[in-house]
Design an enzyme around this catalytic site. Structure first.
Site, PDB file in Angstrom:
ATOM      1  N   ALA A   1       0.700  -1.200   0.139  1.00 32.13           N
ATOM      2  CA  ALA A   1      -0.051   0.070   0.060  1.00 32.13           C
ATOM      3  C   ALA A   1       0.804   1.462  -0.046  1.00 32.13           C
ATOM      4  O   ALA A   1       0.692   2.068  -0.913  1.00 32.13           O
ATOM      5  CB  ALA A   1      -1.050  -0.225   1.056  1.00 32.13           C
TER       6      ALA A   1
ATOM      7  N   ASP B   1      -3.957  -2.303   3.984  1.00 33.19           N
ATOM      8  CA  ASP B   1      -4.211  -1.770   2.863  1.00 33.19           C
ATOM      9  C   ASP B   1      -5.007  -0.398   2.893  1.00 33.19           C
ATOM     10  O   ASP B   1      -5.231   0.567   2.195  1.00 33.19           O
ATOM     11  CB  ASP B   1      -4.630  -2.664   1.776  1.00 33.19           C
TER      12      ASP B   1
HETATM   13  C1  LIG Z   1       2.748  -2.223   4.136  1.00 30.60           C
HETATM   14  S1  LIG Z   1       2.290  -3.178   2.816  1.00 30.60           S
HETATM   15  C2  LIG Z   1       0.453  -3.183   3.094  1.00 30.60           C
HETATM   16  C3  LIG Z   1      -0.157  -4.407   2.457  1.00 30.60           C
HETATM   17  O1  LIG Z   1      -0.021  -4.452   0.863  1.00 30.60           O
HETATM   18  C4  LIG Z   1       0.185  -5.721   0.516  1.00 30.60           C
HETATM   19  O2  LIG Z   1      -0.772  -6.075  -0.462  1.00 30.60           O
HETATM   20  P1  LIG Z   1       0.085  -6.406  -2.196  1.00 30.60           P
HETATM   21  O3  LIG Z   1       1.132  -6.949  -1.942  1.00 30.60           O
HETATM   22  O4  LIG Z   1      -1.067  -7.179  -2.935  1.00 30.60           O
HETATM   23  O5  LIG Z   1       0.140  -4.862  -2.584  1.00 30.60           O
HETATM   24  C5  LIG Z   1      -0.320  -6.491   1.401  1.00 30.60           C
HETATM   25  O6  LIG Z   1      -1.919  -6.486   1.652  1.00 30.60           O
HETATM   26  C6  LIG Z   1       0.380  -5.887   2.882  1.00 30.60           C
HETATM   27  O7  LIG Z   1      -0.079  -6.260   4.075  1.00 30.60           O
END
Ligand SMILES: CSC[C@H]1O[C@H](OP(=O)(O)O)[C@H](O)[C@@H]1O
Length: 359
Positions: free
Chosen positions: A58, A247
């Site tokens: 995020a 997120d």
């Molecule tokens: C601090 S990252 C927050 C969050 O983002 C990740 O999702 P993605 O890899 O699909 O962008 C994941 O949900 C993390 O926990």
């Protein structure tokens, strides 16, 4: 209050970097096998990189989008109507991924900065400064959250303990140091971590490919487990905290995070583990009353049906939601750079976001 000290190894992990007029992204699709970089020269390339998860996490996608706006302004050069000149690129970036609020939050900051510039301003330079400020502020917030989360862990137990984390909320997902992994780094530095259990986090494997890579480089003892082993580990190992990122956090404290987080919160409640969510205040969406109102991103079938170079496609449809919603009442603490909220609820979130909250 002094933030956590930066880990020498974590500091070397840069998910994104402004370098000589382009945005250099570490291609996270290739980790851990290869460290390859993609240079983005315009907003379209940044939007594609976000959508394709070259850069993910995020905070990191918000920062990347901010640099995307700076790149767009550099390509325009000069304009009598900058809002119109950048409108299409802003929309392109905004639509890259739907769930993480940091993306729209960062773009709103860039729009607001643009609106405050005078007619004679050097808009490309000022927007680049704004993007760099968003990047630096996120990194600083992570160092602060690392300290606050470590102190929360120490408040409950001062001896080394086992932790479990899900997905990747590390330096790779942020402007540096990480959110959940920032707390784990600070707790490890304070002698509070014995071992970290890492959920592999199917289907994209952020845990086994990215979190394991980060913690190995930090010399933090860890092991990788299939997501469905988490309950067994909570039952048979002495694990004190589940620590994850977010997120989007709704105004009532519901947390939207990687698919599987909700299941972990139920398991943690059943087994008596504490559940910590670590996220900068830019992840809190006060316009979202409850987490269940959020748009949950669904990604393609290929993420599930390609395994070790073999296709598992037998014609059965795939359902691939990549986030879920953890209700506030299953969360013991939300750690932000503005402070820690234990047993989160709407009033506590409102207090935090109105600066009435003390650490
Ligand atoms: C601090 S990252 C927050 C969050 O983002 C990740 O999702 P993605 O890899 O699909 O962008 C994941 O949900 C993390 O926990």
């Amino acid at each position: 209050m002094q933030p956590a000290t930066q880990s020498a190894t974590a500091d070397k992990v840069k998910a994104l970097e402004w370098r000589g007029g382009v945005l250099r992204l570490l291609d996270q699709r290739q980790l851990p096998a290869r460290e390859e970089y993609i240079d983005c020269a315009d907003a379209d390339q940044v939007a594609t990189a976000i959508r394709d998860m070259v850069v993910r996490g995020a905070p990191a996608i918000g920062i990347a989008a901010a640099y995307g706006v700076a790149l767009a302004a550099r390509r325009v050069g000069q304009s009598e109507d900058w809002a119109q000149a950048l409108k299409a690129d802003l929309e392109l970036l905004e639509n890259a991924r739907p769930t993480a609020v940091n993306l729209s939050w960062a773009l709103k900051l860039m729009r607001d900065r643009l609106a405050r510039l005078s007619a004679h301003a050097d808009v490309p330079a000022r927007l680049l400064e704004a993007a760099q400020s968003i990047h630096q502020s996120d990194h600083e917030a992570n160092l602060t959250m690392g300290k606050l989360g470590m102190e929360l862990i120490r408040k409950h137990q001062k001896t080394p303990q086992n932790l479990l984390t899900h997905c990747n909320a590390g330096a790779l997902a942020t402007g540096g140091y990480g959110t959940a992994l920032g707390v784990i780094r600070a707790a490890h530095a304070a002698g509070l971590v014995d071992k970290v259990f890492i959920d592999e986090t199917r289907p994209w494997l952020q845990g086994s490919r990215l979190t394991a890579w980060e913690l190995e480089r930090d010399g933090i003892e860890a092991s990788i487990n299939v997501d469905s082993a988490a309950g067994h580990l909570m039952k048979t190992q002495t694990i004190t905290w589940v620590i994850v990122g977010a997120d989007r956090i709704a105004a009532n404290g519901d947390v939207v995070n990687k698919i599987g987080t909700y299941s972990l919160s139920i398991l943690a409640m059943h087994h008596g583990l504490r559940f910590m969510v670590v996220a900068p205040s830019s992840t809190i969406d006060m316009a979202l009353e409850h987490g269940d109102e959020v748009v949950i991103e669904e990604r393609g079938a290929a993420e599930l049906l390609q395994l070790g170079g073999q296709s598992l496609d037998v014609g059965v449809p795939v359902f691939n939601p990549v986030f879920d919603v953890t209700p506030a009442d299953l969360i013991d603490a939300i750690v932000t750079e503005k402070g820690v909220i234990e047993r989160p609820d709407a009033r506590k979130l409102a207090d935090l976001m109105s600066h009435r909250h003390l650490h």
